[in-house]
Design an enzyme around this catalytic site. Structure first.
Site, mmCIF file in Angstrom:
data_model
loop_
_atom_site.group_PDB
_atom_site.id
_atom_site.type_symbol
_atom_site.label_atom_id
_atom_site.label_comp_id
_atom_site.label_asym_id
_atom_site.label_seq_id
_atom_site.Cartn_x
_atom_site.Cartn_y
_atom_site.Cartn_z
ATOM 1 N N ALA A 93 63.184 -3.001 -30.101
ATOM 2 C CA ALA A 93 63.991 -1.752 -29.771
ATOM 3 C C ALA A 93 63.794 -0.928 -28.921
ATOM 4 O O ALA A 93 62.847 -1.408 -28.537
ATOM 5 C CB ALA A 93 64.023 -0.953 -31.550
ATOM 6 N N ASP A 96 68.321 -2.110 -26.222
ATOM 7 C CA ASP A 96 69.848 -1.810 -26.409
ATOM 8 C C ASP A 96 69.574 -0.521 -27.236
ATOM 9 O O ASP A 96 70.220 -0.884 -27.912
ATOM 10 C CB ASP A 96 70.201 -3.103 -26.795
ATOM 11 C CG ASP A 96 72.098 -2.778 -26.770
ATOM 12 O OD1 ASP A 96 72.179 -2.360 -25.875
ATOM 13 O OD2 ASP A 96 72.602 -3.748 -27.371
ATOM 14 N N ASN A 142 56.630 4.804 -21.135
ATOM 15 C CA ASN A 142 57.251 5.364 -21.597
ATOM 16 C C ASN A 142 57.560 6.405 -22.379
ATOM 17 O O ASN A 142 56.731 6.603 -23.371
ATOM 18 C CB ASN A 142 58.598 3.727 -22.016
ATOM 19 C CG ASN A 142 58.781 4.394 -23.680
ATOM 20 O OD1 ASN A 142 59.510 5.171 -24.272
ATOM 21 N ND2 ASN A 142 58.398 3.524 -24.187
ATOM 22 N N GLY A 145 61.725 9.634 -25.068
ATOM 23 C CA GLY A 145 62.176 10.897 -26.464
ATOM 24 C C GLY A 145 63.427 10.169 -26.933
ATOM 25 O O GLY A 145 64.473 11.507 -27.291
ATOM 26 N N PHE A 146 64.239 9.078 -27.010
ATOM 27 C CA PHE A 146 65.401 9.099 -28.300
ATOM 28 C C PHE A 146 65.903 8.869 -27.462
ATOM 29 O O PHE A 146 66.969 9.672 -28.049
ATOM 30 C CB PHE A 146 64.548 9.365 -29.246
ATOM 31 C CG PHE A 146 63.806 8.623 -29.645
ATOM 32 C CD1 PHE A 146 63.466 7.031 -30.120
ATOM 33 C CD2 PHE A 146 61.827 9.405 -29.900
ATOM 34 C CE1 PHE A 146 61.979 6.444 -30.397
ATOM 35 C CE2 PHE A 146 60.827 8.699 -30.322
ATOM 36 C CZ PHE A 146 60.582 7.520 -30.335
ATOM 37 N N ASN A 206 61.000 4.389 -39.295
ATOM 38 C CA ASN A 206 59.216 4.083 -38.813
ATOM 39 C C ASN A 206 58.684 5.126 -38.524
ATOM 40 O O ASN A 206 58.885 6.511 -39.275
ATOM 41 C CB ASN A 206 59.973 5.133 -36.812
ATOM 42 C CG ASN A 206 59.365 5.740 -36.280
ATOM 43 O OD1 ASN A 206 57.850 5.615 -36.339
ATOM 44 N ND2 ASN A 206 59.726 7.034 -36.240
ATOM 45 N N SER A 209 52.904 7.407 -38.173
ATOM 46 C CA SER A 209 52.533 8.206 -38.015
ATOM 47 C C SER A 209 51.183 8.413 -37.443
ATOM 48 O O SER A 209 50.437 7.953 -37.216
ATOM 49 C CB SER A 209 51.851 8.548 -39.652
ATOM 50 O OG SER A 209 51.037 7.720 -40.193
ATOM 51 N N PRO A 210 50.895 9.287 -37.173
ATOM 52 C CA PRO A 210 49.632 9.912 -36.009
ATOM 53 C C PRO A 210 48.293 10.096 -36.407
ATOM 54 O O PRO A 210 48.632 9.762 -37.585
ATOM 55 C CB PRO A 210 49.961 11.074 -35.043
ATOM 56 C CG PRO A 210 51.265 11.853 -36.577
ATOM 57 C CD PRO A 210 51.486 10.963 -36.949
ATOM 58 N N ASN A 211 46.908 9.516 -36.290
ATOM 59 C CA ASN A 211 46.343 10.164 -36.871
ATOM 60 C C ASN A 211 45.863 10.629 -38.026
ATOM 61 O O ASN A 211 46.182 11.434 -37.549
ATOM 62 C CB ASN A 211 45.449 9.251 -36.074
ATOM 63 C CG ASN A 211 45.010 8.007 -35.541
ATOM 64 O OD1 ASN A 211 44.934 6.826 -36.186
ATOM 65 N ND2 ASN A 211 43.991 7.565 -34.515
ATOM 66 N N THR A 212 45.574 10.339 -39.006
ATOM 67 C CA THR A 212 45.186 11.253 -40.357
ATOM 68 C C THR A 212 43.639 10.994 -40.826
ATOM 69 O O THR A 212 43.827 10.574 -40.543
ATOM 70 C CB THR A 212 46.143 11.083 -41.349
ATOM 71 O OG1 THR A 212 45.974 9.951 -41.385
ATOM 72 C CG2 THR A 212 47.769 11.576 -41.210
ATOM 73 N N LYS A 247 59.242 0.186 -38.919
ATOM 74 C CA LYS A 247 58.055 -0.294 -37.777
ATOM 75 C C LYS A 247 57.027 1.327 -37.492
ATOM 76 O O LYS A 247 56.461 1.784 -38.557
ATOM 77 C CB LYS A 247 59.061 0.450 -37.050
ATOM 78 C CG LYS A 247 58.041 -0.470 -35.518
ATOM 79 C CD LYS A 247 59.233 -0.546 -34.527
ATOM 80 C CE LYS A 247 59.251 -0.778 -33.166
ATOM 81 N NZ LYS A 247 59.675 -1.131 -32.202
ATOM 82 N N ASN A 276 54.209 -0.724 -33.092
ATOM 83 C CA ASN A 276 55.084 -0.203 -31.743
ATOM 84 C C ASN A 276 54.464 0.313 -30.781
ATOM 85 O O ASN A 276 52.978 -0.653 -30.620
ATOM 86 C CB ASN A 276 55.229 1.599 -32.957
ATOM 87 C CG ASN A 276 56.651 2.423 -31.266
ATOM 88 O OD1 ASN A 276 56.984 2.203 -30.303
ATOM 89 N ND2 ASN A 276 55.864 3.345 -32.018
ATOM 90 N N GLY A 327 53.296 -7.242 -26.287
ATOM 91 C CA GLY A 327 52.708 -7.395 -24.879
ATOM 92 C C GLY A 327 52.714 -8.815 -25.348
ATOM 93 O O GLY A 327 52.067 -9.691 -24.750
ATOM 94 N N TYR A 348 59.493 -6.985 -25.041
ATOM 95 C CA TYR A 348 60.205 -6.275 -24.331
ATOM 96 C C TYR A 348 59.423 -6.128 -22.405
ATOM 97 O O TYR A 348 60.462 -6.881 -21.845
ATOM 98 C CB TYR A 348 60.523 -4.760 -24.752
ATOM 99 C CG TYR A 348 61.224 -3.726 -24.356
ATOM 100 C CD1 TYR A 348 61.769 -4.178 -22.997
ATOM 101 C CD2 TYR A 348 61.479 -2.637 -24.742
ATOM 102 C CE1 TYR A 348 62.292 -2.850 -22.484
ATOM 103 C CE2 TYR A 348 61.834 -1.741 -24.355
ATOM 104 C CZ TYR A 348 63.045 -2.236 -22.799
ATOM 105 O OH TYR A 348 63.637 -0.368 -22.209
ATOM 106 N N THR A 349 58.500 -5.453 -23.147
ATOM 107 C CA THR A 349 57.923 -5.744 -21.689
ATOM 108 C C THR A 349 58.204 -6.548 -20.307
ATOM 109 O O THR A 349 58.002 -6.289 -18.982
ATOM 110 C CB THR A 349 56.735 -5.003 -21.999
ATOM 111 O OG1 THR A 349 56.840 -3.057 -22.147
ATOM 112 C CG2 THR A 349 55.728 -4.235 -20.575
#
Ligand SMILES: Cc1cc2nc3c(=O)[nH]c(=O)nc-3n(C[C@H](O)[C@H](O)[C@H](O)COP(=O)(O)O)c2cc1C
Ligand SMILES: *[C@@H]1O[C@H](CO)[C@@H](O)[C@H](O)[C@H]1NC(C)=O
Ligand SMILES: *[C@@H]1O[C@H](CO)[C@@H](O)[C@H](O)[C@H]1NC(C)=O
Ligand SMILES: *[C@@H]1O[C@H](CO)[C@@H](O)[C@H](O)[C@H]1NC(C)=O
Ligand SMILES: *[C@@H]1O[C@H](CO)[C@@H](O)[C@H](O)[C@H]1NC(C)=O
Ligand SMILES: *[C@@H]1O[C@H](CO)[C@@H](O)[C@H](O)[C@H]1NC(C)=O
Length: 387
Positions: A93, A96, A142, A145-146, A206, A209-212, A247, A276, A327, A348-349
Site C-alpha cells: 500500500a 498506487d 515518508n 499524511g494520506f 490499519n 496504534s502507538p505504543n501504549t 495491518k 507498516n 525491507g 515498496y522501498t
C-alpha cells in the site's frame, strides 16, 4: 550546413541514438545492474522522491513499461482465502494510493496489488517535501499524511478496472484509511467497506496504534475488538464477502501484540499485514535525512518486521495468513519472511532503488530457494523456522 558540421551532428546523433537504443534495450530486458546502477540513480538525480513516485505511477497507468505475459513457476502458486495467487509477491500500500496503475502493475508481474490507503473524502496530505530517500541506508522516510483521491474517485476507477476485464488473474486488495479530520475512525472504515468492498479481493484496515502504557491496554483491546466486529459485520453484508486483514506497525509493545493476536483469533479476522513503517530511528542510520519526521521503510525495518512476523505467527498459532512486508529487496529476504510465517510478501522501498528487475529476480530466486530446500511449493515453506 558545412559538411564537417553535418558529419559531426550526424555522429552526435548516432551516439545519442545508440545510447537511447541501448537504454531502451536494457530497460526492456530488465537488466538488474543497469537499473540499480544507472537508470534509477539517473532518475534520482533529476527528480525528487515525490515527483519520481508520481512519474512511476503515471508510466504504469499509461502502460509505458514493457508489459509481458508472465508465466510464473507453478511452485509459486497458492490458494489463500479462496483466491488464486500466481506468485506470492505483491506491491505494498502507498504506491498506487489512488488506484490508477493496476493494469501496469499487473503487467509488471506482481501476484497481487494493494491500492490505497483510500480515505473517505479527498485530502491533500502534508506540505511538501514529505518523502525522502535515505540512499546510504537503502531506506525511505515518508510523511505523505494520506493524500488520497477519496473513495468516490477510487470507486470509479475500480469499477472501470472490473468492467473492462483488465483484471485477469490478479488479486486486488483495498487499503482503507480515515479522513484526517475524522473523529470516528470506525465510521470511516465502514463507509470504506460499503463503497469499495465489492471490488476488493481483500480489505485492509490499519491498527497502527502507538505504543501504549500498560494501564490503557484493556481499553485498547476493547477498542480493537469493537473496530473489528463492526467492520466484519459490514463486510458480511457484501455479496463477495472479502476477507478483512489488519495491518500493524512494528512499534508495538508485547502486550499490544498479544491483544491483537487475541482479537484476531476471537473475532475471526482473516489475515494480518506485518508491518507498516516505523517511527523509530535505529542508531545505524547514516543518511542526512535520518531526522526527518515520518515513517521509515526499507532495509532498516527488514529484521524488525521479520521478527514481528515470527511472533505474530506463533501468537496466532499459524491459523491466520500473514502478508510479510518491510525491507524486502531480494528473493533471499522474501524467503526469510516466508519461513518466519508469511504466506505472501509485499515490496515498496526496494523498487525505489532497483526498479522492476527487483520483482523479476525475486521470483526467480524464490523458486531456487524452494527447490534447494526440497519444497514443491511456497505453502510448504511457510513458517518453516518454527517446525
Ligand atoms: C512513500 C510510502 C507511502 C506509503 N503509504 C502507505 C499507505 O498509504 N498506507 C499503508 O498502509 N502503508 C503505506 N506505506 C507502507 C508500506 O505499505 C509498507 O508497509 C512499508 O513501506 C514497508 O515496506 P518496504 O520496506 O518494502 O517499503 C507507505 C510506504 C512508503 C515508502
Ligand atoms: C503444494 O504441494 C503440496 C504437496 O505436494 C500439495 O499437496 C499442494 O496441493 C500444493 N499446493 C499447490 C497450490 O499447488
Ligand atoms: C492509522 O492508525 C493511526 C493510529 O490510530 C492513525 O493515526 C492514522 O491516521 C491511521 N491511518 C489511516 C490512513 O487511517
Ligand atoms: C469522513 O468522510 C465521510 C464520507 O464523506 C463523512 O461521512 C464523515 O463525516 C467524514 N468524517 C469526518 C469526521 O470528517
Ligand atoms: C503507518 O505508520 C505511520 C508512521 O510510521 C503512520 O503515520 C500511519 O498512520 C500508519 N498506518 C498506515 C495505514 O499507513
Ligand atoms: C539481499 O539483499 C541484502 C540487503 O541489501 C544483501 O545484504 C544480500 O546480500 C542480498 N542477497 C542476495 C542473495 O542477493
Amino acid at each position: 550546413m558545412k559538411p564537417p558540421l553535418k558529419a559531426l551532428l550526424e555522429g552526435f546523433g548516432l551516439v545519442v541514438g545508440g545510447l537511447g537504443t541501448f537504454c531502451c534495450y536494457e530497460i526492456y530486458t530488465e537488466n538488474q545492474k543497469f537499473y540499480a546502477n544507472c537508470f534509477m540513480p539517473l532518475i534520482h538525480k533529476v527528480l525528487d522522491a515525490e515527483t519520481a513516485h508520481k512519474a512511476a505511477v503515471k508510466a504504469l497507468a499509461w502502460n509505458l513499461l514493457p508489459g509481458r505475459k508472465h508465466h510464473d513457476d507453478p511452485s509459486l502458486r497458492q490458494v489463500i482465502w479462496n483466491k488464486e495467487f500466481q506468485n506470492p509477491v505483491g506491491i505494498a500500500a502507498g504506491f498506487d494510493k489512488d488506484a490508477e496503475a493496476m493494469v501496469g502493475l499487473s503487467n509488471m508481474g506482481f501476484g497481487f496489488i494493494e491500492v490505497g490507503s483510500v480515505t473517505p473524502l479527498p485530502q491533500i496530505g502534508n506540505p511538501k517535501p514529505r518523502v525522502f530517500r535515505l540512499y546510504e541506508d537503502k531506506a525511505v522516510i515518508n510523511r505523505y499524511g494520506f493524500n488520497s483521491c477519496g473513495q468516490e474517485a477510487a470507486k470509479h476507477r475500480l469499477n472501470k478496472f472490473d468492467q473492462h476485464q483488465c483484471r485477469g488473474n490478479i488479486v486486488l486488495g483495498v487499503n482503507l484509511g480515515k479522513n484526517k479530520t475524522s473523529t470516528d475512525d470506525v465510521a470511516d472504515y465502514i463507509t470504506g467497506v460499503r463503497q469499495l468492498g465489492k471490488y476488493a479481493d481483500y480489505i485492509v484496515i490499519n491498527v497502527s496504534s502507538p505504543n501504549t502504557a500498560g494501564l490503557r491496554n484493556l481499553q485498547q483491546k476493547k477498542r480493537l475488538e469493537t473496530l473489528c466486529k463492526a467492520i466484519l459485520q459490514e463486510r458480511d453484508k457484501l455479496v463477495n464477502k472479502p476477507p478483512v486483514l489488519v495491518k500493524i506497525a512494528p512499534d508495538l509493545s508485547d502486550d499490544d501484540k498479544q491483544d491483537i493476536a487475541k482479537v484476531v483469533l476471537e473475532c475471526n479476522v482473516e489475515g494480518l499485514i506485518v508491518s507498516n513503517t516505523t517511527v523509530r530511528r535505529p542508531e545505524s542510520l547514516r543518511s542526512v535525512h535520518k531526522k526527518e519526521v515520518g515513517g521509515l521503510s526499507g532495509l532498516p525495518v527488514r529484521d524488525v518486521s521479520t521478527k514481528l512476523i515470527s511472533e505474530m505467527y506463533q501468537l496466532t498459532e499459524g491459523k491466520v495468513p500473514i502478508i510479510g512486508v518491510g525491507g524486502i529487496s531480494n528473493g533471499t529476504e522474501a524467503y526469510e519472511k516466508i519461513k518466519a510465517g508469511a504466506s505472501l510478501v509485499q515490496i515498496y522501498t526496494a523498487l525505489v532503488y532497483g526498479g522492476p528487475p527487483v520483482l523479476t529476480n525475486m521470483k526467480k530466486d524464490l523458486v531456487e530457494h524452494l527447490h534447494k530446500d526440497g519444497y514443491e511449493n511456497i505453502s510448504q515453506a511457510i513458517g518453516a523456522v518454527h517446525q
